[in-house]
Design an enzyme around this catalytic site. Structure first.
Site, mmCIF file in Angstrom:
data_model
loop_
_atom_site.group_PDB
_atom_site.id
_atom_site.type_symbol
_atom_site.label_atom_id
_atom_site.label_comp_id
_atom_site.label_asym_id
_atom_site.label_seq_id
_atom_site.Cartn_x
_atom_site.Cartn_y
_atom_site.Cartn_z
ATOM 1 C CE LYS A 74 10.596 31.458 -12.922
ATOM 2 N NZ LYS A 74 10.758 30.631 -11.802
ATOM 3 C CB SER A 150 14.940 31.391 -11.741
ATOM 4 O OG SER A 150 13.384 29.857 -11.385
ATOM 5 C CB SER A 174 11.968 28.830 -9.268
ATOM 6 O OG SER A 174 13.438 28.208 -9.318
#
Length: 440
Positions: A74, A150, A174
């Site tokens: 990420k 996310s 997330s």
């Protein structure tokens, strides 16, 4: 989809090389339909690392079982020579990172190969996975639906088979939310399990590292690279507590049917599954409903300067920051009760594992949410409601694909344990995945 474990076995037997696996991953990552999944592809670095892996294999000095296996990160983790965008146009012109993040270095020391960095909700501050700067990764079941966030790009990269392993962060859900919506396995580790956090923060109090794979076995293998030892089967078949109230009752019909099917399969396999009231869960949720969330308060403190900055941020991000303007003043009771409620949560569970649906609603269309700010904001709060309270209670958690017999969006079943019960959680999740996969 090929698993990390299968790749590791093929590398160990000489059936393939890391260079071949990495070349395929880079090619997939650079396809047009991966443009919204990957923010950066580190092709040169990956090829260099893969060649080093193959030389170690020839010498018999592989660093770990997963030496040579591709992985993505990420884009809140620093990878040397790349800009850490945090999914925001406001960081597009930042200086490239001078060094790797601590966890990136540790995973590289275990021999895994970094393919690149993945897309996310801006600043990791949304559970929907929508990103207007880099594009929204399409849900692999239906590209019109939100992927969840996310850590949207990390989830989709694994679900689409670009790589077998991806690393994200999980503050309010997330990792668990996008894994559930994309039909894969997502693991929120206990905060600090892998050492100090040096990724870009959202909420220092609740941030944690999370991982994606298609099997619990793969997650356990990566966990063992980072935390050697700690094995043990625990109580099998395990005991489960399904929390009475909104966590198991305020859910869409399709999700309820999937969850009930999973529970029936676990009971048929010998598990003790009981529906119980969880006072710690109810009290924690009421406290946040009355006073706001720690994530909202800390995100506002961290990013409030952006409300007056000329650097661009998404309108939805601006709304969430503005909506938390007063939370910093009201959040005191939530902090004050946290340690007591975490101890009560552990006592409420005892040796059982909490079991509930990961999300409560079928994922909506990304286009529909973008056209309706009120729906966008309410959908964001709803998709994170279960996972957020469990983060506040300090739990580690794993979401597994629910056994579904209908077409359409996937859902997840969430297993949660108190903080630092990661080994017990991983062992329990492996058993559940075997049972639910057989049930399908």
């Amino acid at each position: 989809m090929t698993t990390a474990t299968a790749m590791a076995q093929a590398l160990a037997s000489g059936e393939t090389t890391s260079a071949q696996l990495v070349a395929a991953a880079i090619d997939h990552a650079r396809q047009p339909d991966s443009a919204a999944v990957m923010i950066t592809v580190t092709g040169d670095r990956a090829r260099y690392q893969a060649e080093a892996c193959d030389r170690r294999a020839l010498r018999g000095t592989r660093r770990s079982r997963l030496d040579g296996v591709p992985i993505v990160w990420k884009d809140v983790f620093d990878v040397q020579g790349t800009v850490t965008t945090c999914g925001s146009a406001s960081h597009l012109h930042d200086e490239p990172a001078a060094t790797d993040s601590h966890l990136v270095r540790r995973v590289h020391d275990g021999g895994l190969v970094t393919i690149g960095k993945t897309n996310l909700s801006e600043f990791a501050f949304s559970g929907l996975g929508i990103n207007l700067c880099f594009g929204t990764p399409g849900n692999p079941v239906d590209p019109e639906l939100i992927p969840g966030g996310s850590s949207s790009g990390s989830a989709v990269a694994v679900a689409r088979g670009i790589v077998p392993l991806a690393v994200g962060t999980d503050t309010s859900g997330s990792v668990r939310v996008p894994a559930a919506l994309c039909g894969i396995v997502g693991y929120r580790a206990s905060p600090g399990r892998y050492g100090p956090h040096d990724f870009a923060p959202l909420s220092a109090t609740l941030d944690s590292v999370g991982m994606f794979a298609t099997t619990v076995e793969d997650l356990a293998a990566l966990d063992r690279v980072l935390v050697p030892g700690g094995s043990g089967r625990g109580q099998l078949p395990p005991r489960f507590v399904v929390p009475a109230g909104e966590w198991s009752e305020d859910v869409a019909v399709e999700i309820s049917e999937d969850f009930d099917r999973a529970v029936a399969g676990l009971r048929a396999a010998g598990a003790d599954v009981r529906i119980c009231h969880m006072p710690s869960l109810s009290n924690a949720q009421k406290l946040m409903d009355d006073n706001g969330t720690i994530v909202g308060a800390e995100a506002f403190r961290l990013h409030r300067h952006r409300l007056d900055s000329t650097l661009p941020i998404e309108l939805a991000t601006r709304r969430r920051l503005e909506n938390n303007t007063r939370t910093s003043n009201s959040i005191g009771p939530v902090y004050a009760a946290m340690s007591v409620l975490r101890a009560e949560f552990a006592a409420d569970l005892g040796d059982a594992t909490l079991l509930c649906p990961t999300v409560r609603r079928i994922p909506p269309s990304a286009a529909d949410l973008r056209s309706d700010p009120d729906w966008y904001d309410s959908a964001n709060a709803a998709v994170l409601r279960t996972t957020m309270v469990l983060s506040y209670l300090g739990s580690c958690g794993i979401t597994l694909p629910a056994p579904a017999v209908r077409p359409g969006p996937r859902t997840g079943i969430l297993l949660s344990r108190p903080s630092d019960d990661d080994v017990a959680l991983l062992n329990c999740a492996a058993w559940v995945q075997r049972v639910t996969t057989t049930a399908i």
